[in-house]
Design a protein around this motif. Structure first.
Motif, PDB file in Angstrom:
ATOM      1  N   LYS A 117     -12.263  70.839 119.222  1.00 36.51           N
ATOM      2  CA  LYS A 117     -12.087  69.531 118.583  1.00 36.51           C
ATOM      3  C   LYS A 117     -10.610  69.127 118.637  1.00 36.51           C
ATOM      4  CE  LYS A 117     -13.253  67.372 114.352  1.00 36.51           C
ATOM      5  NZ  LYS A 117     -12.806  67.604 113.029  1.00 36.51           N
ATOM      6  N   THR A 118     -10.344  67.845 119.020  1.00 38.36           N
ATOM      7  CA  THR A 118      -8.957  67.371 119.051  1.00 38.36           C
ATOM      8  C   THR A 118      -8.474  67.175 117.625  1.00 38.36           C
ATOM      9  OG1 THR A 118      -9.398  66.239 121.120  1.00 38.36           O
ATOM     10  CG2 THR A 118      -7.430  65.556 119.926  1.00 38.36           C
ATOM     11  N   THR A 119      -7.315  67.759 117.335  1.00 39.88           N
ATOM     12  CA  THR A 119      -6.772  67.673 115.976  1.00 39.88           C
ATOM     13  C   THR A 119      -5.249  67.538 116.027  1.00 39.88           C
ATOM     14  OG1 THR A 119      -6.620  68.832 113.883  1.00 39.88           O
ATOM     15  CG2 THR A 119      -6.855  70.208 115.795  1.00 39.88           C
TER      16      THR A 119
ATOM     17  N   VAL B 255      -6.128  61.588 114.178  1.00 42.45           N
ATOM     18  CA  VAL B 255      -6.072  62.151 115.540  1.00 42.45           C
ATOM     19  C   VAL B 255      -7.473  62.658 115.866  1.00 42.45           C
ATOM     20  CG1 VAL B 255      -5.085  63.902 117.054  1.00 42.45           C
ATOM     21  CG2 VAL B 255      -3.658  62.884 115.273  1.00 42.45           C
ATOM     22  N   PRO B 256      -8.145  62.112 116.859  1.00 40.33           N
ATOM     23  CA  PRO B 256      -7.699  61.048 117.777  1.00 40.33           C
ATOM     24  C   PRO B 256      -7.800  59.670 117.119  1.00 40.33           C
ATOM     25  CG  PRO B 256      -9.933  61.768 118.318  1.00 40.33           C
ATOM     26  CD  PRO B 256      -9.479  62.645 117.190  1.00 40.33           C
ATOM     27  N   GLY B 257      -7.332  58.666 117.868  1.00 40.18           N
ATOM     28  CA  GLY B 257      -7.495  57.278 117.423  1.00 40.18           C
ATOM     29  C   GLY B 257      -6.287  56.694 116.711  1.00 40.18           C
ATOM     30  N   GLY B 258      -5.149  57.418 116.722  1.00 40.00           N
ATOM     31  CA  GLY B 258      -3.948  56.911 116.059  1.00 40.00           C
ATOM     32  C   GLY B 258      -2.866  56.576 117.069  1.00 40.00           C
ATOM     33  N   VAL B 259      -1.915  57.520 117.217  1.00 35.75           N
ATOM     34  CA  VAL B 259      -0.750  57.273 118.077  1.00 35.75           C
ATOM     35  C   VAL B 259      -1.117  57.286 119.573  1.00 35.75           C
ATOM     36  CG1 VAL B 259       1.518  58.168 118.722  1.00 35.75           C
ATOM     37  CG2 VAL B 259       0.818  58.192 116.330  1.00 35.75           C
ATOM     38  N   GLY B 260      -2.066  58.122 119.979  1.00 35.28           N
ATOM     39  CA  GLY B 260      -2.421  58.257 121.405  1.00 35.28           C
ATOM     40  C   GLY B 260      -2.733  56.919 122.064  1.00 35.28           C
ATOM     41  N   PRO B 261      -3.693  56.161 121.522  1.00 38.85           N
ATOM     42  CA  PRO B 261      -4.010  54.870 122.147  1.00 38.85           C
ATOM     43  C   PRO B 261      -2.827  53.898 122.139  1.00 38.85           C
ATOM     44  CG  PRO B 261      -5.732  55.525 120.591  1.00 38.85           C
ATOM     45  CD  PRO B 261      -4.623  56.512 120.444  1.00 38.85           C
TER      46      PRO B 261
ATOM     47  N   LEU C 279       6.400  55.534 136.627  1.00 35.33           N
ATOM     48  CA  LEU C 279       6.149  56.453 135.521  1.00 35.33           C
ATOM     49  C   LEU C 279       6.076  57.868 136.080  1.00 35.33           C
ATOM     50  CD1 LEU C 279       4.899  57.208 132.649  1.00 35.33           C
ATOM     51  CD2 LEU C 279       2.721  56.863 133.755  1.00 35.33           C
ATOM     52  N   VAL C 280       6.860  58.760 135.521  1.00 40.59           N
ATOM     53  CA  VAL C 280       6.773  60.168 135.913  1.00 40.59           C
ATOM     54  C   VAL C 280       6.077  60.889 134.764  1.00 40.59           C
ATOM     55  CG1 VAL C 280       8.072  62.249 136.458  1.00 40.59           C
ATOM     56  CG2 VAL C 280       8.806  60.044 137.393  1.00 40.59           C
ATOM     57  N   GLN C 281       4.836  61.284 134.987  1.00 40.11           N
ATOM     58  CA  GLN C 281       4.060  61.926 133.928  1.00 40.11           C
ATOM     59  C   GLN C 281       4.582  63.342 133.701  1.00 40.11           C
ATOM     60  OE1 GLN C 281       1.620  60.455 132.115  1.00 40.11           O
ATOM     61  NE2 GLN C 281       1.333  62.282 130.896  1.00 40.11           N
ATOM     62  N   ALA C 282       5.018  63.619 132.490  1.00 41.24           N
ATOM     63  CA  ALA C 282       5.541  64.955 132.169  1.00 41.24           C
ATOM     64  C   ALA C 282       4.419  65.851 131.649  1.00 41.24           C
ATOM     65  CB  ALA C 282       6.633  64.808 131.108  1.00 41.24           C
ATOM     66  N   PRO C 283       4.448  67.140 131.982  1.00 39.02           N
ATOM     67  CA  PRO C 283       5.475  67.811 132.773  1.00 39.02           C
ATOM     68  C   PRO C 283       5.113  67.827 134.257  1.00 39.02           C
ATOM     69  CG  PRO C 283       3.989  69.435 131.826  1.00 39.02           C
ATOM     70  CD  PRO C 283       3.470  68.086 131.398  1.00 39.02           C
TER      71      PRO C 283
ATOM     72  N   VAL D  54       9.679  52.250 133.129  1.00 39.47           N
ATOM     73  CA  VAL D  54       8.813  51.686 132.083  1.00 39.47           C
ATOM     74  C   VAL D  54       8.556  52.656 130.929  1.00 39.47           C
ATOM     75  CG1 VAL D  54       7.687  50.010 133.583  1.00 39.47           C
ATOM     76  CG2 VAL D  54       6.759  52.319 133.437  1.00 39.47           C
ATOM     77  N   ASP D  55       8.911  53.920 131.100  1.00 39.44           N
ATOM     78  CA  ASP D  55       8.770  54.899 130.030  1.00 39.44           C
ATOM     79  C   ASP D  55      10.074  55.046 129.238  1.00 39.44           C
ATOM     80  OD1 ASP D  55       6.601  56.253 129.087  1.00 39.44           O
ATOM     81  OD2 ASP D  55       6.582  57.780 130.654  1.00 39.44           O
ATOM     82  N   GLY D  56      11.129  54.378 129.717  1.00 40.60           N
ATOM     83  CA  GLY D  56      12.399  54.394 128.993  1.00 40.60           C
ATOM     84  C   GLY D  56      12.997  55.772 128.808  1.00 40.60           C
TER      85      GLY D  56
ATOM     86  N   GLY E  58       0.896  64.757 117.033  1.00 44.26           N
ATOM     87  CA  GLY E  58       0.398  66.006 117.621  1.00 44.26           C
ATOM     88  C   GLY E  58      -0.986  65.865 118.213  1.00 44.26           C
ATOM     89  N   MET E  59      -1.259  66.684 119.198  1.00 48.86           N
ATOM     90  CA  MET E  59      -2.612  66.731 119.755  1.00 48.86           C
ATOM     91  C   MET E  59      -2.922  68.174 120.146  1.00 48.86           C
ATOM     92  SD  MET E  59      -4.404  64.093 122.238  1.00 48.86           S
ATOM     93  CE  MET E  59      -3.168  63.014 121.751  1.00 48.86           C
ATOM     94  N   ASN E  60      -3.831  68.770 119.399  1.00 47.91           N
ATOM     95  CA  ASN E  60      -4.181  70.178 119.616  1.00 47.91           C
ATOM     96  C   ASN E  60      -5.696  70.270 119.700  1.00 47.91           C
ATOM     97  OD1 ASN E  60      -1.336  71.015 118.712  1.00 47.91           O
ATOM     98  ND2 ASN E  60      -2.109  69.961 116.909  1.00 47.91           N
TER      99      ASN E  60
ATOM    100  N   GLY F  39      -5.408  59.403 134.228  1.00 44.81           N
ATOM    101  CA  GLY F  39      -6.697  58.704 134.385  1.00 44.81           C
ATOM    102  C   GLY F  39      -6.854  57.628 133.316  1.00 44.81           C
ATOM    103  N   MET F  40      -6.498  57.983 132.065  1.00 38.47           N
ATOM    104  CA  MET F  40      -6.608  57.015 130.961  1.00 38.47           C
ATOM    105  C   MET F  40      -5.690  55.816 131.212  1.00 38.47           C
ATOM    106  SD  MET F  40      -6.636  59.827 127.888  1.00 38.47           S
ATOM    107  CE  MET F  40      -6.550  58.824 126.451  1.00 38.47           C
ATOM    108  N   LYS F  41      -4.492  56.097 131.683  1.00 39.04           N
ATOM    109  CA  LYS F  41      -3.517  55.027 131.931  1.00 39.04           C
ATOM    110  C   LYS F  41      -3.984  54.108 133.055  1.00 39.04           C
ATOM    111  CE  LYS F  41       0.375  57.664 130.132  1.00 39.04           C
ATOM    112  NZ  LYS F  41       1.632  58.368 130.343  1.00 39.04           N
ATOM    113  N   GLN F  42      -4.537  54.723 134.107  1.00 38.90           N
ATOM    114  CA  GLN F  42      -5.009  53.922 135.257  1.00 38.90           C
ATOM    115  C   GLN F  42      -6.141  52.985 134.857  1.00 38.90           C
ATOM    116  OE1 GLN F  42      -6.158  57.158 137.668  1.00 38.90           O
ATOM    117  NE2 GLN F  42      -4.542  56.761 139.178  1.00 38.90           N
TER     118      GLN F  42
END
Ligand SMILES: Nc1nc2c(c(=O)[nH]1)N[C@@H](CN(C=O)c1ccc(C(=O)N[C@@H](CCC(=O)O)C(=O)O)cc1)CN2
Length: 284
Positions: free
Chosen positions: A237-239, A257-263, A91-95, A115-117, A230-232, A47-50
């Motif tokens: 709370k996301t940490t 996290v959030p706001g670093g690698v994810g975006p 793109l094949v979203q894993a898993p 495109v995901d290499g 990481g995302m837990n 959803g975020m990607k779309q």
């Protein structure tokens, strides 16, 4: 106190620049997304990607697979998308559901649409540090873009990557190695003492193991650059995998996290998708 590596702000700028490039190109990139709708994470990330794709002018097509789908059935979906000239990226979203061999599926994607290499061809290019245009997995490529933006050059540095997944650790180690860092790739079978020993003098630490607070401030060198993949979810709370409060006191740079690698992962996927459409146009 560490400087925050602000992936949210940087990814916003990258997406604004990308929207201009897509518009100027006159191309109509289209990303096909194959995913498991029963997986909560996949539904969220797709959803975020779309939504992000729509904002930069990239069309998407969803292909939701059934619970009992087989590897053969997904390979057929991918073969059809490879042959469809209107689809410029896959793109094949894993898993995918458990019965499916994700790596076999990644490698069935035509390299120019991968495109995901994550397919064997594009990974081979990365691991061989080959010249030329090819997609690199969005998470580690996003980390490299962020390091570059903040003028952090891995050349000659000691880097420790914790986690060796296909999506993150393996390509991350290859990218840092290609950028002339000396890289240690630690994983679940690395003895704890050996990991702690590596962390003690690491200049750059990149962690993605999916264990909250796996790395703490007392384990790292003063002035280290810390990147948390990481995302837990802890108490709703996301940490990340790095214990932020203690680590930011010792690090020179740190991702939140959030706001670093994810975006950055999402912005990089969109950049890869546009690059694939451009290359296909060039090579027509
Ligand atoms: N084919 C792929 N599958 C998966 C990938 C991938 O790159 N390619 N990565 C992960 C998940 N992922 C993208 O797919 C992803 C994870 C997280 C984020 C993100 O922006 N997270 C936010 C926080 C969201 C929240 O609070 O829940 C953030 O960090 O700020 C983007 C993408 C698995 N599969």
């Amino acid at each position: 106190m560490a400087t925050i590596l602000d992936g949210k702000a940087l990814s916003k700028d990258l997406k604004i620049a990308l929207a201009d490039k897509v518009k100027e190109s006159g191309l109509s990139p289209k990303l096909a997304v194959v995913f498991d709708p029963k997986n909560d994470g996949s539904r969220l990330y797709v959803g975020m990607k779309q939504r992000a794709a729509a904002k930069v002018g990239i069309a998407t097509e969803d292909i939701a697979v059934a619970d009992d789908v087989t590897t053969e059935a997904v390979l057929k979906i991918v073969a059809d998308l490879n042959a469809d000239p209107s689809v410029t990226g896959i793109l094949v979203q894993a898993p995918l559901p458990e019965a499916v061999n994700d790596q076999q599926v990644f490698s069935a994607i035509a390299p120019e649409k991968d495109v995901d290499g994550l397919g064997a061809f594009n990974q081979g290019m990365l691991f061989g540090d080959q010249p030329g245009e090819y997609a690199v997995a969005a998470t580690p490529q996003g980390v490299m873009t962020m390091l570059k933006h903040y003028d952090i050059d891995p050349y000659g540095k000691k880097a420790v990557v914790v986690g060796r997944s296909q999506l993150f650790g393996r390509p991350m180690a290859a990218l840092l190695n290609n950028a002339n860092a000396t890289v240690t790739l630690a994983h679940r079978y690395t003895p704890r003492e050996m990991l702690l020993d590596s962390l003690k003098d690491a200049d750059i630490v990149v962690v993605g193991v999916g264990i909250a607070n796996f790395i703490t401030g007392d384990q790292i060198k003063d002035g280290a650059v810390l990147v948390d993949v990481g995302m837990n979810v802890v108490d709703g709370k996301t940490t990340g995998d790095i214990e932020f409060v203690s680590a930011e006191k010792k690090a020179s740079f740190i991702t939140p996290v959030p706001g670093g690698v994810g975006p950055m992962t999402i912005a990089t996927l969109l950049e890869n998708t546009f690059a694939a459409a451009l290359n296909q146009e060039k090579n027509q």
